[in-house]
Motif scaffolding. Structure first.
Motif, PDB file in Angstrom:
ATOM      1  N   ILE A 544      30.204  38.159   1.404  1.00 54.34           N
ATOM      2  CA  ILE A 544      29.819  37.952   2.722  1.00 54.34           C
ATOM      3  C   ILE A 544      28.983  36.545   2.828  1.00 54.34           C
ATOM      4  O   ILE A 544      29.166  36.049   3.998  1.00 54.34           O
ATOM      5  N   GLU A 545      28.252  36.206   2.033  1.00 58.70           N
ATOM      6  CA  GLU A 545      27.919  34.725   2.224  1.00 58.70           C
ATOM      7  C   GLU A 545      28.888  33.730   2.357  1.00 58.70           C
ATOM      8  O   GLU A 545      28.670  32.845   3.286  1.00 58.70           O
ATOM      9  N   TYR A 546      29.991  33.680   1.468  1.00 54.90           N
ATOM     10  CA  TYR A 546      31.242  32.803   1.684  1.00 54.90           C
ATOM     11  C   TYR A 546      31.523  32.986   3.061  1.00 54.90           C
ATOM     12  O   TYR A 546      31.878  31.805   3.764  1.00 54.90           O
ATOM     13  N   VAL A 547      31.986  33.998   3.477  1.00 55.95           N
ATOM     14  CA  VAL A 547      32.745  34.361   4.983  1.00 55.95           C
ATOM     15  C   VAL A 547      31.726  33.702   5.979  1.00 55.95           C
ATOM     16  O   VAL A 547      32.010  32.931   6.733  1.00 55.95           O
ATOM     17  N   GLN A 705      22.334  39.315  12.883  1.00 51.58           N
ATOM     18  CA  GLN A 705      23.415  38.982  11.816  1.00 51.58           C
ATOM     19  C   GLN A 705      24.680  39.685  11.320  1.00 51.58           C
ATOM     20  O   GLN A 705      25.632  39.103  11.025  1.00 51.58           O
ATOM     21  N   LEU A 706      24.679  40.911  11.649  1.00 53.70           N
ATOM     22  CA  LEU A 706      25.695  41.890  11.194  1.00 53.70           C
ATOM     23  C   LEU A 706      26.659  41.427  12.441  1.00 53.70           C
ATOM     24  O   LEU A 706      28.007  41.351  12.161  1.00 53.70           O
ATOM     25  N   LEU A 707      26.538  41.102  13.680  1.00 57.99           N
ATOM     26  CA  LEU A 707      27.306  40.615  14.584  1.00 57.99           C
ATOM     27  C   LEU A 707      28.062  39.485  14.294  1.00 57.99           C
ATOM     28  O   LEU A 707      29.169  39.374  14.382  1.00 57.99           O
ATOM     29  N   CYS A 708      27.316  38.183  13.792  1.00 58.67           N
ATOM     30  CA  CYS A 708      27.900  37.092  13.262  1.00 58.67           C
ATOM     31  C   CYS A 708      28.701  37.279  12.206  1.00 58.67           C
ATOM     32  O   CYS A 708      30.081  36.778  12.141  1.00 58.67           O
ATOM     33  N   ALA A 709      28.169  38.281  11.245  1.00 61.80           N
ATOM     34  CA  ALA A 709      29.068  38.404  10.070  1.00 61.80           C
ATOM     35  C   ALA A 709      30.359  39.209  10.414  1.00 61.80           C
ATOM     36  O   ALA A 709      31.460  38.819   9.983  1.00 61.80           O
ATOM     37  N   ALA A 710      30.402  40.019  11.500  1.00 64.20           N
ATOM     38  CA  ALA A 710      31.401  40.783  11.745  1.00 64.20           C
ATOM     39  C   ALA A 710      32.430  39.637  12.413  1.00 64.20           C
ATOM     40  O   ALA A 710      33.661  39.753  12.192  1.00 64.20           O
ATOM     41  N   TYR A 711      32.033  39.040  13.209  1.00 62.94           N
ATOM     42  CA  TYR A 711      32.952  37.793  13.910  1.00 62.94           C
ATOM     43  C   TYR A 711      33.317  36.999  12.744  1.00 62.94           C
ATOM     44  O   TYR A 711      34.632  36.569  13.099  1.00 62.94           O
ATOM     45  N   ASP A 716      38.377  35.301   9.766  1.00 60.22           N
ATOM     46  CA  ASP A 716      39.038  35.190   8.287  1.00 60.22           C
ATOM     47  C   ASP A 716      39.883  36.294   7.975  1.00 60.22           C
ATOM     48  O   ASP A 716      40.587  36.431   7.016  1.00 60.22           O
ATOM     49  N   ARG A 717      40.084  37.363   8.828  1.00 59.85           N
ATOM     50  CA  ARG A 717      40.961  38.584   8.918  1.00 59.85           C
ATOM     51  C   ARG A 717      40.437  39.125   7.483  1.00 59.85           C
ATOM     52  O   ARG A 717      41.352  39.575   6.678  1.00 59.85           O
ATOM     53  N   GLU A 718      39.262  39.451   7.181  1.00 56.54           N
ATOM     54  CA  GLU A 718      38.684  40.179   6.269  1.00 56.54           C
ATOM     55  C   GLU A 718      38.508  41.624   6.550  1.00 56.54           C
ATOM     56  O   GLU A 718      38.151  41.948   7.754  1.00 56.54           O
ATOM     57  N   LYS A 719      38.119  42.545   5.541  1.00 56.00           N
ATOM     58  CA  LYS A 719      38.007  43.794   5.605  1.00 56.00           C
ATOM     59  C   LYS A 719      36.523  44.059   5.832  1.00 56.00           C
ATOM     60  O   LYS A 719      35.758  43.495   5.132  1.00 56.00           O
ATOM     61  N   TYR A 720      36.034  44.717   6.805  1.00 53.34           N
ATOM     62  CA  TYR A 720      34.722  44.931   7.250  1.00 53.34           C
ATOM     63  C   TYR A 720      34.235  46.039   6.450  1.00 53.34           C
ATOM     64  O   TYR A 720      32.848  45.851   6.383  1.00 53.34           O
ATOM     65  N   THR A 767      44.936  36.510  -9.818  1.00 51.45           N
ATOM     66  CA  THR A 767      46.119  36.164  -8.933  1.00 51.45           C
ATOM     67  C   THR A 767      45.710  36.010  -7.706  1.00 51.45           C
ATOM     68  O   THR A 767      44.458  37.151  -7.094  1.00 51.45           O
ATOM     69  N   ALA A 768      46.149  35.505  -6.568  1.00 53.55           N
ATOM     70  CA  ALA A 768      45.572  35.583  -5.291  1.00 53.55           C
ATOM     71  C   ALA A 768      45.835  36.654  -4.249  1.00 53.55           C
ATOM     72  O   ALA A 768      45.078  37.052  -3.382  1.00 53.55           O
ATOM     73  N   ALA A 769      46.636  37.343  -4.789  1.00 56.52           N
ATOM     74  CA  ALA A 769      47.262  38.603  -4.066  1.00 56.52           C
ATOM     75  C   ALA A 769      46.353  39.798  -4.411  1.00 56.52           C
ATOM     76  O   ALA A 769      45.988  40.246  -5.286  1.00 56.52           O
ATOM     77  N   GLY A 770      46.176  40.760  -3.167  1.00 57.29           N
ATOM     78  CA  GLY A 770      45.691  41.812  -3.495  1.00 57.29           C
ATOM     79  C   GLY A 770      44.005  41.942  -3.642  1.00 57.29           C
ATOM     80  O   GLY A 770      43.529  42.865  -4.166  1.00 57.29           O
ATOM     81  N   VAL A 771      43.528  40.778  -3.449  1.00 55.80           N
ATOM     82  CA  VAL A 771      42.000  40.945  -4.062  1.00 55.80           C
ATOM     83  C   VAL A 771      41.066  41.137  -2.975  1.00 55.80           C
ATOM     84  O   VAL A 771      39.945  41.447  -2.777  1.00 55.80           O
TER      85      VAL A 771
END
Length: 772
Positions: A544-547, A705-711, A716-720, A767-771
């Motif tokens: 969460i912090e990185y994104v 903060q949740l609003l900012c994080a969700a955006y 970054d097309r991450e899973k919520y 690997t970078a895939a599937g993480v």
């Protein structure tokens, strides 16, 4: 000859790096303690201030309508002054044509000085029943009160109904007020008036034990038999009328110099004094009334019920003969400023009282400053969220337009530098990911004196993967900056990509990362670092912090052209630019921040490439996380201090100093250092003020903060689903980051130095895939 047991192993002597790291860790322990002491001091100051304002330990309950069957009739029908001489309850009435003028609830900085001025003008004394918390906040007013010849009594420390309180709380209320009086005016007192009391006939079965106990302790309890009811603000004429005794009787008359708006009291008081003097009344203190009554009855003067030479409230021993001194008959002239009910504070009582006054002065100054700081921090935090959202949205739209281009596509080969120190768990995975690169690369692994066979593993991995573009360079242990500089010197190409030995790239990462170099102004590119081991609680928090914290920030700084840091996990540089600024510096622990600022100052543009993703192994334990973030934050401070001259740089190269430096200092140092105020005040408010309001405020901030994080996750097309961890992150993880930053600030201010520290790796980011 003695023989050596084969199973016994010789203990390996610690290396130089391990010895230095151990010494550095030992030096940090006092600073951790200092950080915790600062937090404890802040909490103590807030609790003291809250206690003074009845937010902490306050009790608004008031007892009414209880039975008085256990109270002697002679007390219920007696005068307004109650003593317990010889263990027997005795009441004293105010003599005829005499007014014992009393004031409750002070001192107040607005109204009490006006009351004192009126008393001084008419040359009459009064008795003030003061609240200890107010005394400790306004000690100079009490000192003036006593110096003017008035008498003071105790009205408890926090204005609570003592009939609800335990014996320990009753003792504490009295003793703390005595200390406040000692610190403010150098006295203690034997007079007491209970909050919410009135006439003696209102004493009930609950309050009677309190009066008995205090009487046994040497206190004289004072009631009223004429009440002005000025607190009702009925108008000046009614206040004067209600305060006037009937049939020339004497009376203990109640006014208030605090506890509300008292302008009517101030207007009524001169009229009342003039009226009573015209009727032939004299004014006296409570001690003076007792002395007059006992003199008229032929009794021995006992000075407000305390026997001369006996034990006194507050632990004072009254000198023989002193108890009879006082203001007799209300005449102010010729009387001692030390009233009969007063005792000179000496010894521990005096010094403890002064210490209390000093502590309250600190709290009175500190809490408003902290409150202002809280508002500033709150505005800054919310402003940052708003700015990040607006600029991140603009950045996303700008960089993802179909027509957007950095220039002609970059196809030429680049050099990938991998500094490695004891990376046996990860180096093979790193090379395996680079083997799939869609962009032509050469790979330079710089083994910085590893002792775990990192270089051999790297060579074996390259051979097994059929990679002919890998070079492994060994050097004596000299640190990460030296390893990177060695790699830059050995690079064959004009663009160098730097990555950590625990990081894996996607096949398209290098190609995406180098495209901005089509713009000749671009000297460095920051990639999009992702947490690979995010399926643990600590990993999810860091994800969460990185994104949100890192990548959303980088979008903002990119648009403002003041990017502060190229992450060590994924960054690309023009080789000529690196050499121009002197390479990676060993002056700080944040070599990535250091060189990024240096490139800004050299006139190069630094940008963020969101599509170039790298998967890194984040610390897997709180101890390792603390170590990493401590080094990051301390290193950032070092880099900012090193480049403080950027504030005066001119022209385009001075943009970082004009824009970036203030933003980094405000948002990454100052605001986070003071951000714990939000949590401390929130917890304080929840416990002592208004739980519901404080909780709603905290939830509102969390919602933003949740609003900012969700955006950020959307961009970054991450899973919520990871955002479910965010409330817990705010409760635990964020507090740790605060302490880390405070610890770093203390280290910086005390001149401490740290060395680069190696984190333990597991190699789980394969690997970078599937993480995700």
């Amino acid at each position: 000859m003695p023989t050596t047991t084969p199973s016994r192993r010789r203990r390996r002597a610690p290396s130089r790096i391990e010895r230095v790291a151990g010494k550095a860790a030992a030096l940090q322990k006092p600073r951790v303690i200092l950080a915790l002491l600062l937090l404890l001091a802040l909490t103590s100051v807030m609790l003291l201030d809250g206690y003074l304002r009845a937010e902490v330990g306050g009790d608004q309950r008031v007892r009414t309508g209880a039975s008085s069957s256990k109270v002697p009739d002679k007390v219920l029908d007696g005068g307004p002054i109650l003593t317990f001489r010889g263990g027997q309850a005795t009441t004293v009435s105010v003599p005829d044509k005499t007014i014992a003028l009393t004031f409750d609830d002070g001192p107040n900085p607005t109204w009490t000085p006006q009351v004192l001025a009126i008393l001084k003008k008419y040359d009459i004394p009064a008795t003030f029943f003061v609240v200890g918390s107010m005394v400790s906040r306004y000690p100079s007013i009490v000192a003036d009160m006593v110096e003017q010849g008035n008498e003071v009594g105790i009205h408890t420390f926090t204005h609570v109904d003592l009939s609800y309180q335990s014996d320990a709380r009753v003792n504490r209320e009295m003793q703390q007020t005595q200390l406040a009086l000692a610190g403010a005016a150098g006295i203690t007192t034997t007079l007491f008036r209970a909050p919410y009391s009135s006439e003696t006939d209102a004493i009930d079965n609950y309050s009677w034990p309190v009066y008995k106990k205090l009487g046994e302790d040497g206190y004289t309890s004072v009631f009223v038999d004429t009440d002005s009811d000025d607190w009702k603000r009925p108008g000046v004429s009614k206040i004067v009328k209600w305060a006037t005794p009937e049939d020339d009787e004497g009376a203990s008359v109640l006014f208030h110099d605090a506890g509300g708006e008292r302008s009517q009291t101030i207007k009524a008081l001169p009229k009342y004094i003039e009226k009573m003097q015209a009727k032939g009344y004299t004014f006296t203190t409570i001690s003076g009334a007792i002395q007059q009554e006992e003199s008229a009855g032929g009794g021995q003067s006992a000075g407000a019920g305390a026997q001369a030479g006996g034990p006194q409230p507050g632990g004072q021993e009254a000198p023989a003969g002193q108890a009879g001194a006082g203001a007799a008959g209300g005449a102010r002239s010729g009387t001692s400023n030390l009233q009969a009910a007063h005792r000179e504070a000496t010894g521990a009582t005096l010094y403890e009282g002064k210490a209390l006054i000093g502590a309250v002065a600190v709290a009175e100054w500190a809490v408003p400053v902290l409150s202002v700081g809280l508002m500033v921090v709150g505005v800054a935090v919310m402003g940052r969220f708003g700015m990040m959202l607006l600029l991140a949205r603009r950045h996303y739209r700008q960089r993802n337009k179909r027509r957007f281009s950095w220039g002609p596509p970059v196809y030429r080969p680049v050099s990938v530098i991998v500094p490695a120190y004891n990376e046996k768990e990860c180096i093979a995975n790193t090379l395996a990911s680079l083997a799939k690169s869609t962009h032509p690369i050469e790979i330079i692994v710089v083994d910085d004196g590893s002792t775990d066979g990192t270089s051999e593993i790297a060579r074996e991995a390259a051979f097994s993967l059929g990679m002919t573009n890998v070079r492994v360079i060994r050097q004596e242990n000299a640190g990460k900056p030296a390893a990177l500089n060695n790699g830059v010197r050995s690079a064959s190409h004009d663009i160098v990509v730097m990555m950590d030995g625990d990081t894996v790239f996607e096949p398209d990462t290098v190609r995406q990362l180098v495209q901005p170099f089509a713009d000749p102004e671009v000297g460095a590119v920051a990639g999009n670092a992702k947490v690979g081991n995010r399926n643990t609680l600590i990993g999810a928090w860091q994800h969460i912090e990185y994104v949100m914290g890192f990548n959303l920030d980088r979008r903002m700084y990119d648009l403002l052209r003041c990017m502060p840091t190229i992450p060590g996990a994924i960054g690309a540089f023009r080789r000529e630019a690196v050499l121009e600024v002197g390479g990676m510096s060993e002056d700080t622990l944040a070599e990535d921040t250091d060189i990024t600022i240096a490139m800004h100052r050299a006139g190069w543009r630094v940008v963020y490439q969101e599509h170039a993703r790298a998967w890194t192994e984040a610390p897997g334990s709180l101890k390792q996380l603390w170590s990493q973030r401590y080094r990051w934050s301390y290193g950032t401070m070092q880099a900012l201090w090193k480049h403080r001259g950027s504030l005066t740089d001119k022209g385009p190269s001075g943009r970082f100093g004009r824009v970036g430096m203030p933003l980094v200092v405000i948002f990454q140092i100052v605001t986070p250092v003071f951000a714990p105020l939000i949590d401390v005040f929130t917890v304080y408010s929840m416990i002592f003020v208004d739980f519901t309001a404080a909780l709603l405020a905290w939830l509102a901030v969390l919602g933003v903060q949740l609003l900012c994080a969700a955006y950020a996750f959307r961009l970054d097309r991450e899973k919520y689903r990871y955002l479910l961890m965010m409330p817990l992150q705010q409760l635990a993880y964020r507090q740790m980051m605060y302490l880390v930053l405070i610890h770093s600030c203390i280290t910086a201010l005390t001149g401490g130095r740290l060395r680069w520290q190696k984190l333990k790796r597991t190699g789980e980011v394969g690997t970078a895939a599937g993480v995700s």
